[in-house]
Design a protein around this motif. Structure first.
Motif, PDB file in Angstrom:
ATOM      1  N   LEU A  82       0.844  -1.193   0.000  1.00 56.20           N
ATOM      2  CA  LEU A  82       0.000   0.000   0.000  1.00 56.20           C
ATOM      3  C   LEU A  82       0.880   1.243   0.000  1.00 56.20           C
ATOM      4  CD1 LEU A  82      -2.207  -0.937   3.134  1.00 56.20           C
ATOM      5  CD2 LEU A  82      -2.300  -1.988   0.872  1.00 56.20           C
ATOM      6  N   GLU A  87      -5.153   6.156   0.480  1.00 54.54           N
ATOM      7  CA  GLU A  87      -4.386   4.965   0.116  1.00 54.54           C
ATOM      8  C   GLU A  87      -4.401   4.791  -1.390  1.00 54.54           C
ATOM      9  OE1 GLU A  87      -4.942   0.154   0.180  1.00 54.54           O
ATOM     10  OE2 GLU A  87      -5.778   1.256   1.885  1.00 54.54           O
ATOM     11  N   THR A 117      -3.189   1.699  -4.035  1.00 60.86           N
ATOM     12  CA  THR A 117      -2.732   0.316  -4.033  1.00 60.86           C
ATOM     13  C   THR A 117      -2.872  -0.288  -5.422  1.00 60.86           C
ATOM     14  OG1 THR A 117      -3.301  -0.014  -1.711  1.00 60.86           O
ATOM     15  CG2 THR A 117      -3.183  -1.976  -3.063  1.00 60.86           C
ATOM     16  N   THR A 135     -12.338  -3.730  -6.711  1.00 60.63           N
ATOM     17  CA  THR A 135     -11.261  -3.490  -5.757  1.00 60.63           C
ATOM     18  C   THR A 135      -9.915  -3.661  -6.436  1.00 60.63           C
ATOM     19  OG1 THR A 135     -10.319  -4.203  -3.629  1.00 60.63           O
ATOM     20  CG2 THR A 135     -11.209  -5.909  -5.032  1.00 60.63           C
ATOM     21  N   GLU A 192      -7.264  -3.248  -1.966  1.00 57.41           N
ATOM     22  CA  GLU A 192      -6.786  -2.242  -1.030  1.00 57.41           C
ATOM     23  C   GLU A 192      -6.896  -2.730   0.407  1.00 57.41           C
ATOM     24  OE1 GLU A 192      -8.550   0.363  -4.452  1.00 57.41           O
ATOM     25  OE2 GLU A 192      -9.130  -1.475  -3.402  1.00 57.41           O
ATOM     26  N   GLY A 237      -8.234   2.272   1.729  1.00 57.78           N
ATOM     27  CA  GLY A 237      -8.753   2.305   0.366  1.00 57.78           C
ATOM     28  C   GLY A 237     -10.088   1.603   0.228  1.00 57.78           C
TER      29      GLY A 237
END
Length: 372
Positions: free
Chosen positions: A34, A50, A52, A301, A304, A308
């Protein structure tokens, strides 16, 4: 009243261990990395964000190292000294000096929203227009690569009422081997669960024609990005002939991509990812394009961590309909976390707090321990 300004914007790379190797078509993850963004303002409030990626540069154009370098050298200097409360102006200023870099921009936009929510005493979902739900159904990805192990894992998730939607990562193996793997899992789970696949662009069109037909005819509910994002005409053809809905994921690298895909009729479902659109506000622009075109939505996604994941969740809470649920299980893949209180998963759903900002606080000791 004095204007509140951005005093600093800093980044940290954090490497967190995962519960098991996570096998995708292009990469096997043995940890998750991250980039944590910290935005400090002149009123003493700090916002966290965040950014990622999956598999370094194996998935997309940004890596944790490039995200950190570009924020530190280019994006942060543009924002320091600017008003902290005008998120719109801040993000437009970044778009002027940096093309793309949507992952980096997403981390920054998240931090700006978190700070503003704390400042006003509002959850980020309220800043984004207002939530219409408090929880989101969450899918789980079965990615061990072993059929028996995946079946056991899915049955445990069902028994614990943690997940009843399962996505299988395929594409790295020969087509017939992957089809056999998927159909065995679907047969074992039956009507207890929704089973879907993600090919991550690894089929050519000839493989996809057969693969989509077999999967659709055998109860697979959704097929994600079966062929290359650059083969737009092939995506249109597949969308017309596949018995199972086709979802665009890698095809959406920007809000503009979403508009083009909708105009061409290249997919019937869009995967929404804040990182690939440039932040929670930006992903809602893609969602609104899809809604206007009659395209169904799925909350995607980049695996994260908690920061996040909740940034995505706050955006998804505001949408009228998420026909295909979400995939916000990233924190559950980790054996360690860097927040004081982990996100709450129960009864197949992620429950999102109404506390100000994202509703999270960093655990400074753990953050220091896992930072590079």
């Amino acid at each position: 009243m004095n204007q509140i300004l951005i005093e600093s914007l800093t980044t940290q790379i954090v490497d967190l261990p995962t519960i098991r190797p996570h096998t995708l078509a292009m990469h096997t993850m043995r940890k998750q990395t991250l980039v944590i963004v910290r935005l400090r303002c002149s009123d003493g409030i700090e916002g966290i964000g965040e950014a990622t990626t999956i598999g370094g540069l194996a998935y997309g154009y940004e890596s944790p190292e490039s995200i950190k370098a570009n924020i530190d050298a280019h994006l942060a200097p543009m924002l320091v000294g600017r008003p902290a409360a005008n998120i719109n102006a801040a993000m437009q200023s970044l778009d002027k000096i940096a093309k793309g870099n949507t992952f980096a921009k997403s981390g920054i936009e998240t931090a700006l929203l978190d700070a503003q929510g704390k400042r006003l005493g509002l959850a980020v979902s309220e800043l984004l227009g207002g939530r219409v739900r408090d929880s989101l159904e969450v899918a789980w990805t079965l990615a061990s690569g072993d059929t028996g192990r995946d079946i056991d894992e899915a049955q445990q998730m069902l028994d614990r009422r943690r997940h009843r939607i399962f996505k299988l990562k395929i594409g790295a193996n020969p087509l017939e081997q992957d089809l056999k793997h998927v159909l065995a899992i679907k047969k074992a789970l039956g009507d207890r669960a929704s089973v879907r696949v993600d090919v991550n662009q690894y089929w050519d069109e000839s493989q996809a024609i057969r693969g989509c037909q077999v999967l659709g005819d055998n109860g697979i509910d959704l097929i994600e990005q079966p062929i290359s994002r650059v083969n737009r005409s092939g995506q249109v053809r597949l969308n017309l002939r596949s018995p199972a809905p086709i979802m665009a994921d890698e095809s959406i690298e920007s809000v503009e991509d979403a508009f083009s895909l909708a105009a061409d009729g290249a997919a019937s479902v869009f995967a929404l990812k804040i990182a690939k659109n440039g932040g929670p506000r930006a992903v809602l622009r893609t969602a609104h394009i899809a809604e206007a075109a009659g395209i169904a939505l799925y909350g995607g996604t980049m695996l994260e961590g908690s920061v996040g994941t909740l940034a995505s969740a706050h955006a998804f809470l505001t949408l009228k309909q998420l026909t295909w649920g979400t995939e916000l299980f990233g924190p559950l893949l980790l054996t360690e976390d860097i927040v004081t209180e982990a996100p709450q998963y129960r009864d197949f759903e992620l429950h999102i707090p109404r506390t100000p900002g994202l509703g999270l606080a960093l655990d400074e000791e753990r953050l220091a321990r896992f930072s590079r």
